[in-house]
Scaffold this active site. Structure first.
Site, PDB file in Angstrom:
ATOM      1  N   LYS A 174     -24.088  82.178  76.793  1.00  0.00           N
ATOM      2  CA  LYS A 174     -22.698  81.756  76.788  1.00  0.00           C
ATOM      3  C   LYS A 174     -22.319  81.310  75.381  1.00  0.00           C
ATOM      4  O   LYS A 174     -23.075  80.575  74.729  1.00  0.00           O
ATOM      5  CB  LYS A 174     -22.512  80.615  77.786  1.00  0.00           C
ATOM      6  CG  LYS A 174     -21.092  80.412  78.279  1.00  0.00           C
ATOM      7  CD  LYS A 174     -21.086  79.496  79.506  1.00  0.00           C
ATOM      8  CE  LYS A 174     -19.695  79.382  80.094  1.00  0.00           C
ATOM      9  NZ  LYS A 174     -19.713  78.592  81.357  1.00  0.00           N
ATOM     10  N   GLU A 231     -15.226  88.437 107.732  1.00  0.00           N
ATOM     11  CA  GLU A 231     -13.775  88.467 107.587  1.00  0.00           C
ATOM     12  C   GLU A 231     -13.331  88.494 106.132  1.00  0.00           C
ATOM     13  O   GLU A 231     -12.301  89.084 105.799  1.00  0.00           O
ATOM     14  CB  GLU A 231     -13.149  87.277 108.303  1.00  0.00           C
ATOM     15  CG  GLU A 231     -13.273  87.295 109.813  1.00  0.00           C
ATOM     16  CD  GLU A 231     -14.560  86.686 110.329  1.00  0.00           C
ATOM     17  OE1 GLU A 231     -14.762  86.675 111.561  1.00  0.00           O
ATOM     18  OE2 GLU A 231     -15.379  86.214 109.495  1.00  0.00           O
TER      19      GLU A 231
END
Length: 614
Positions: free
Chosen positions: A242, A359
């Site tokens: 990073k 879902e």
């Protein structure tokens, strides 16, 4: 691009350019996520220069690859790629995050090259699964779907729904690029730089995995080429740092989500500005158009007095719609026998997609399919849509066009108990931007509204009832979205009863009993809960002065509040009694449930008399 012809120096310089431009954009904005962009810059440089097939001058080209930034906070990197590709100017880049700019903090389809809004982590890969399914099974095109993921979001359950489904379906056109930079927002991620831990888990779901140094352009190139040859979905697990290239922030905690401390010195440390322009490979011309059919729709018609569940009418109507519109697709969460979407499956299996009890993945796939121009209807129990609500929320941010069906709503489902009862769904869907919320009371109304949903924009939600209800309307009736039906009316009405769905039938019974007591009651079927029929409600208020609302839903945010909202700017406010679910239900018969919840005819009569007599 073959491994032998990799221009390591040019790709390395392009990666540095992307870092510099990400730093510049965030510095100009005074905010953003440059360090998260810097870790993935080399990964995106190799993709942009040699593997992405995309025509930036024709974003709707159906042969284009799809690139999704699941780690949407790395938007400075995406916008830096657009500069390198010549899609946006350097001047526009420096308007990042400013008022009126297309370059928002997290990408949205305000930009023509962005398919979906991202930023809520864990959503990009499930949407990528849906795009890969659409490419293989619906569009029948060979575009690839590239998804840049962060290692932090691999903690999200939705990511593993996506890994499972893609592996099961062997979606070889899907490539996940995981930027394993070790650091999340507040510190180290769960597995840090252990790419092997991720590889074992993802590989167990049937993916091909490749572990690489995410700053070695030669390794990146080989990994992409390997992924393109694989007959399985591929996850490239890239070990990165990073803030790569700037000592003050490289692999440093506490630097997330902030511009670099000294932008100019950081740019100098990265070697200064570059102006490399990349001729992104355009896909081969493919003028094939999807063979869509449309013809006159013949909806099922039900006879007055018949007992038909609205969920059954939905199943039969969507099947009929599928016969005349070949762009309709149906998605199921392993409850098609209950929602009745299995009727569509039996007749149109090639446009039916089963997602099992997942879902979030189901809604993500629906979002993806509408990106490609399909018209998805996704159905499950209304209660279970709450699990996928963040995906629906982000679909609204994307400006997506979805038809969602929630069955088994309210206490009227009976003995199954509160875990199965959708009691929050009207409030959930009313709260969404550009949403439509429909709650039909009979089979003919349901059939018409099911078909009407296909031609509207935004998130459209249809609430259906489990039990059989009497047919009230003839097949010739029309039900415009935003309308209502006045079922009882006279010049002498003293009170108005407003219901929707199951409570319309209770309201009619209550009106008959009130008439026996000498009280004339108007009954309105407010089947369109959003948008609401303000004109009819205002007329009823002016003529009766009293309104009773009754709903099979918690009293917060549902039908009653929709009615109250219709009077927010009115100078004359009616007296209102709101009936809704006030206590947690248990198991009982549907009739007992309505009685216990005080939303049956008896309760409506009592509330109406209370308004009239006080």
């Amino acid at each position: 691009m073959s491994v032998a012809t990799v221009d390591v120096e040019r790709l390395t310089e392009l990666g540095q350019q992307l870092r510099v431009d990400a730093v510049r954009a965030s510095g100009a904005a005074g905010s953003g996520h440059p360090t998260s962009s810097m870790s993935a810059a080399d990964l995106m440089a190799v993709l942009l220069a040699g593997h992405l097939r995309y025509d930036f001058s024709a974003s709707q080209n159906p042969a284009n690859d799809h690139l999704i930034f699941s780690k949407g906070h790395a938007s400075p990197l995406l916008y830096a790629m657009y500069v390198a590709a010549g899609a946006i100017s350097d001047e526009e880049l420096l308007r990042y995050r400013t008022s009126g700019s297309r370059l928002e903090g997290h990408p949205t389809p305000q930009l023509p090259w962005v398919d979906v809004a991202t930023g809520s982590l864990g959503q990009g890969l499930p949407i990528g699964v849906g795009l890969a399914l659409a490419g293989r099974d619906l569009d029948r095109r060979d575009y690839r779907v590239w998804v840049l993921c962060g290692d932090s979001e691999l903690a999200e359950g939705s990511m593993w729904e996506a890994f499972e489904h893609a592996g099961d379906q062997q979606l070889a056109n899907l490539i996940a690029i995981v930027d394993v930079n070790r650091l999340g927002q507040r510190g180290p991620t769960r597995h840090g730089w252990d790419t092997g831990a991720y590889a074992r888990r993802i590989g167990a779901f049937g993916w091909h995995t490749v572990e690489i140094d995410g700053h070695d352009v030669d390794q990146i190139e080989r990994a992409y080429s390997e992924a393109e040859r694989s007959d399985l979905p591929t996850a490239i697990l890239a070990r990165t740092r990073k803030g790569k290239g700037v000592a003050a922030v490289e692999d440093a905690e506490g630097a997330h989500g902030k511009p670099l401390p000294d932008t100019e010195s950081a740019i100098e440390e990265l070697g200064g500005r570059r102006s490399i322009r990349v001729e992104v490979t355009r896909p081969q011309a493919d003028d094939r158009l999807p063979k869509l059919t449309t013809r006159s729709l013949e909806l099922p018609v039900y006879l007055a007095g018949e007992q038909v569940a609205t969920r059954t009418a939905f199943g039969e109507a969507i099947t009929a719609l599928g016969r005349v519109r070949s762009d309709i697709v149906v998605l199921d969460g392993e409850v098609g026998d209950s929602t009745r979407s299995q009727f569509f499956q039996r007749e149109h299996p090639e446009r039916f997609f089963q997602f099992y009890i997942a879902e979030q993945q189901m809604i993500a796939a629906a979002v993806a399919m509408q990106v490609r121009g399909w018209v998805p209807y996704a159905a499950t129990f209304s209660a279970f849509l709450s699990r996928a609500y963040d995906f629906v929320r982000m679909a609204a941010v994307s400006g997506a066009d979805l038809c969602l069906i929630g069955s088994h709503a309210g206490v009227s489902i009976g003995q199954d108990g509160p875990s199965q009862m959708g009691l929050e769904d009207l409030a959930m869907f009313r709260a969404l931007w550009r949403s439509i919320v429909l709650y039909p009371c009979d089979a003919n109304q349901t059939a018409h509204l099911t078909a009407a949903m296909a031609d509207h924009a935004g998130i459209r939600y249809l609430r259906t009832t489990r039990g059989d209800t009497p047919v009230l309307y003839g097949g010739e009736e029309t039900f415009p979205i935003g309308g209502s039906k006045v079922l009882r009316s006279s010049p002498d009405d003293q009170v108005t009863i407003v219901g929707a769905g199951i409570t319309v039938h209770e309201a009619l019974a209550a009106a008959d009993r009130l008439a026996d007591d000498g009280v004339a009651a108007r009954v309105i079927d407010l089947y369109s809960v959003k948008p609401v029929d303000v004109v009819t409600l205002h007329q009823a208020a002016a003529e009766t002065g009293r309104i009773v609302t009754v709903e099979d839903h918690w009293p917060q945010g549902g039908l009653g509040d929709a009615v109250l909202d219709a009077f927010t700017q009115s100078t004359a406010f009616p007296r209102v009694a709101k009936l809704g679910i006030l206590a947690l239900p248990g198991s009982a018969t549907p009739e007992e449930q309505l009685q216990h919840a005080a939303i049956d005819a008896d309760a409506i009569v009592e509330a109406a008399l209370g308004l009239v007599e006080s």
